[in-house]
Design a protein around this motif. Structure first.
Motif, short mmCIF file in Angstrom:
data_model
loop_
_atom_site.label_atom_id
_atom_site.label_comp_id
_atom_site.label_asym_id
_atom_site.label_seq_id
_atom_site.Cartn_x
_atom_site.Cartn_y
_atom_site.Cartn_z
N ASN A 48 0.80 -1.23 -0.12
CA ASN A 48 -0.13 -0.01 -0.04
C ASN A 48 0.88 1.31 -0.11
O ASN A 48 0.53 2.45 0.66
CB ASN A 48 -1.06 0.10 1.21
CG ASN A 48 -2.20 -0.60 0.79
OD1 ASN A 48 -2.89 -0.60 -0.20
ND2 ASN A 48 -2.58 -1.37 1.85
N LYS A 49 1.89 1.32 -0.63
CA LYS A 49 2.96 2.55 -0.56
C LYS A 49 2.49 3.45 -1.87
O LYS A 49 1.81 3.04 -2.54
CB LYS A 49 4.07 2.10 -0.81
CG LYS A 49 4.99 1.39 0.30
CD LYS A 49 6.65 1.61 0.18
CE LYS A 49 7.31 1.15 1.47
NZ LYS A 49 8.88 1.29 1.28
N GLN A 50 2.76 4.70 -1.54
CA GLN A 50 2.31 5.68 -2.54
C GLN A 50 3.75 6.75 -2.63
O GLN A 50 4.52 6.78 -1.78
CB GLN A 50 1.15 6.65 -1.88
CG GLN A 50 0.02 6.01 -1.90
CD GLN A 50 -1.35 6.81 -1.64
OE1 GLN A 50 -1.10 7.93 -1.02
NE2 GLN A 50 -2.40 6.52 -1.86
N SER A 118 6.53 -6.48 0.82
CA SER A 118 5.30 -6.78 0.88
C SER A 118 4.47 -7.13 2.37
O SER A 118 5.29 -7.41 3.11
CB SER A 118 5.09 -8.06 -0.15
OG SER A 118 3.96 -8.98 0.40
N LYS A 119 3.04 -6.93 2.47
CA LYS A 119 2.67 -7.16 3.68
C LYS A 119 2.27 -8.59 3.85
O LYS A 119 2.19 -9.20 4.92
CB LYS A 119 1.18 -6.36 3.69
CG LYS A 119 1.29 -4.86 3.89
CD LYS A 119 1.21 -4.68 5.46
CE LYS A 119 1.72 -3.29 5.88
NZ LYS A 119 1.01 -2.24 5.31
N VAL A 120 2.18 -9.44 2.64
CA VAL A 120 2.01 -10.90 2.51
C VAL A 120 3.30 -11.68 2.33
O VAL A 120 4.32 -10.97 1.71
CB VAL A 120 1.26 -10.99 1.18
CG1 VAL A 120 0.43 -12.49 1.34
CG2 VAL A 120 -0.08 -10.09 1.38
N ASN A 121 3.24 -12.85 2.94
CA ASN A 121 4.72 -13.75 2.81
C ASN A 121 4.99 -14.07 1.05
O ASN A 121 3.95 -14.47 0.65
CB ASN A 121 4.51 -14.89 3.33
CG ASN A 121 5.71 -15.67 3.18
OD1 ASN A 121 6.87 -15.46 2.47
ND2 ASN A 121 6.16 -16.38 4.37
N PRO A 122 5.99 -13.41 0.33
CA PRO A 122 6.05 -13.58 -0.89
C PRO A 122 6.11 -15.07 -1.25
O PRO A 122 5.73 -15.39 -2.50
CB PRO A 122 7.73 -13.00 -1.05
CG PRO A 122 7.71 -12.09 0.09
CD PRO A 122 7.09 -12.64 1.14
N GLN A 123 6.20 -15.94 -0.48
CA GLN A 123 6.12 -17.44 -0.87
C GLN A 123 4.49 -17.65 -1.07
O GLN A 123 4.46 -18.74 -1.88
CB GLN A 123 6.64 -18.24 0.21
CG GLN A 123 8.17 -18.14 0.82
CD GLN A 123 9.07 -18.22 -0.34
OE1 GLN A 123 8.92 -18.97 -0.96
NE2 GLN A 123 9.99 -17.36 -0.01
N HIS A 124 3.73 -16.83 -0.78
CA HIS A 124 2.41 -17.24 -0.91
C HIS A 124 1.85 -16.40 -2.30
O HIS A 124 0.49 -16.76 -2.65
CB HIS A 124 1.45 -16.75 0.49
CG HIS A 124 1.54 -17.38 1.59
ND1 HIS A 124 1.42 -16.83 2.65
CD2 HIS A 124 2.27 -18.60 1.82
CE1 HIS A 124 1.82 -17.44 3.70
NE2 HIS A 124 2.36 -18.75 3.20
N PHE A 125 2.68 -15.99 -2.84
CA PHE A 125 2.24 -15.42 -4.20
C PHE A 125 1.85 -16.24 -5.18
O PHE A 125 1.68 -15.87 -6.38
CB PHE A 125 3.10 -14.04 -4.53
CG PHE A 125 3.19 -13.05 -3.86
CD1 PHE A 125 1.82 -12.54 -3.18
CD2 PHE A 125 4.33 -12.25 -3.32
CE1 PHE A 125 1.66 -11.31 -2.57
CE2 PHE A 125 4.15 -11.38 -2.50
CZ PHE A 125 2.96 -10.55 -2.09
N GLY A 126 2.64 -17.61 -5.21
CA GLY A 126 2.79 -18.45 -6.51
C GLY A 126 3.46 -18.10 -7.14
O GLY A 126 4.47 -17.20 -7.07
N GLU A 127 3.63 -19.08 -8.33
CA GLU A 127 4.88 -18.89 -9.19
C GLU A 127 5.13 -17.64 -9.97
O GLU A 127 6.16 -17.17 -10.17
CB GLU A 127 4.63 -20.12 -10.34
CG GLU A 127 5.54 -21.24 -9.76
CD GLU A 127 7.02 -21.18 -9.19
OE1 GLU A 127 7.71 -21.13 -10.38
OE2 GLU A 127 7.21 -21.12 -8.21
#
Lengths: 247, 247
Positions: A48-50, A118-127
């Motif tokens: 959520n950066k601007q 990221s706010k989410v763990n990048p491992q969860h973003f998928g390939e």
């Protein structure tokens, strides 16, 4: 017009930036001028950066730009490299080179995910995160250093090590098997040996040397043993090309 | 690596080449170095020409290259010009700019068809010939002068005169009607007058001047009266922008 001076001024770095600068320089093979573009290339929308103007600060727009730059450099390479290929051939080959799968491989090999904010763990973003940030990274190079450097990066770090036209054409499936076939036919002893195995957990490197009749003929280094073997075999293949029948 | 010297040597010209050189220089806004690329860009496959290596000598491969260059330059322009546009917006806008219809318009306005070498009458090729040779022409510029000149041509001759983001966004349908509305609201007299009408049959040009309250406020020049009026109105609109409410 790029305002070099302004950029250098802006470029005063924190210690954290210093590490980032070193790592990016190593990947690029030249110095970045404005780290902010690269930060952006690795910022996920979930953060959520601007920017100063209130526009979203993340890599999504850079992906669009990087995709376009990659497309034009690969197009020029194929145009020059395959003078016999018609428009349909060139289009098809380019699609193979910039396929999602291949871009993911590139992003993974450069281990760009280590930089993702990221706010989410990048491992969860998928390939696809790997390919997406790879494209954004290309876009950042273009904005930071202009087309010639962007082109140089794509030639040195993408085309030279990864783009293998005979393989993409399906004419050569594996250089390793070509070399093995030849050795067997010629009754030569061969060996693929891992001689090096370095890097931190998330970015392992394997060094493989290929010995034929007790002589080291080629070495390869890559992020997996299989890829390193293939690299060594490819080098050996081209070195031995006069001896090996291409058919 | 471009071998400038070799090119200049190769560039010795016949009288026919001299005319071609002059015309191409006028369109480009800079000098071509190797006319052969441009000849190729205008050679239709029906002419059955081959290069010294026996490969087909026609514009089809150059179309692929030009399309890629156009795509990357337009991408960079949109990226910089519309910092609020997300990836979807940028992709959509680029598609509009490089639409078949728009490329045909560009090819037609540059009257590239006059250069086409073909066994068939170029008039029988249908509309898309204009866009196809326009793309091939961009490819030829890239090969002849490299990316910076190709970029310059696209900025000066395509983006500046043709790419109108508010119009592409559908926010402005016609500058002419905006200007007329304003004149009516402000009770000002206006006139669009054709003051010039030149060119040979296949490449007519119209000059239109816009007068508001007896004062010439802008001029426009294009291949149709409608386009010339719109150009003049657009110029007037930006000149009068402070007075005209944008809403």
């Amino acid at each position: 017009m790029r305002k070099l001076f302004k950029k250098i001024i802006k470029n005063s770095r924190s210690p954290e930036d210093g590490i980032f600068f070193e790592k990016i320089t190593k990947i690029l093979g030249f110095k970045p001028l404005n780290l902010r573009y690269y930060r952006k290339a690795f910022t996920h929308r979930s953060s959520n950066k601007q920017d100063d103007n209130g526009n979203p600060f993340n890599y999504e727009r850079l992906e669009f730009l990087g995709d376009a730059m990659l497309g034009s450099v690969i197009a020029a390479h194929l145009y020059n490299e395959v003078p016999t290929g018609d428009e349909g051939y060139l289009t098809k080959m380019r699609s193979k080179i910039v396929s999602r799968e291949h871009l993911n491989e590139l992003g993974r090999d450069f281990n760009l995910i280590q930089f993702v904010e990221s706010k989410v763990n990048p491992q969860h973003f998928g390939e696809n995160i790997h390919g997406n940030i790879f494209e954004a990274f290309i876009g950042a190079i273009y904005l930071d250093r202009g087309f010639p450097f962007c082109e140089k990066f794509i030639y040195d770090k993408v085309i030279e090590p990864y783009v293998d036209i005979p393989k993409l054409e399906g004419k050569v499936i594996s250089y390793k098997s070509l070399v093995i076939e030849w050795c067997q036919k010629e009754k030569k002893q061969f060996n693929f040996d891992v001689f090096d195995d370095t890097g931190i957990e998330e970015q392992k490197y394997f060094g493989v040397k290929l010995t034929i009749d007790q002589k080291i003929v080629a070495k390869g280094r890559a992020t997996s043993k299989k890829k390193a073997e293939e690299k060594a075999a490819k080098r050996a293949y081209f070195a031995l090309q006069e001896k090996i029948d291409k058919k």
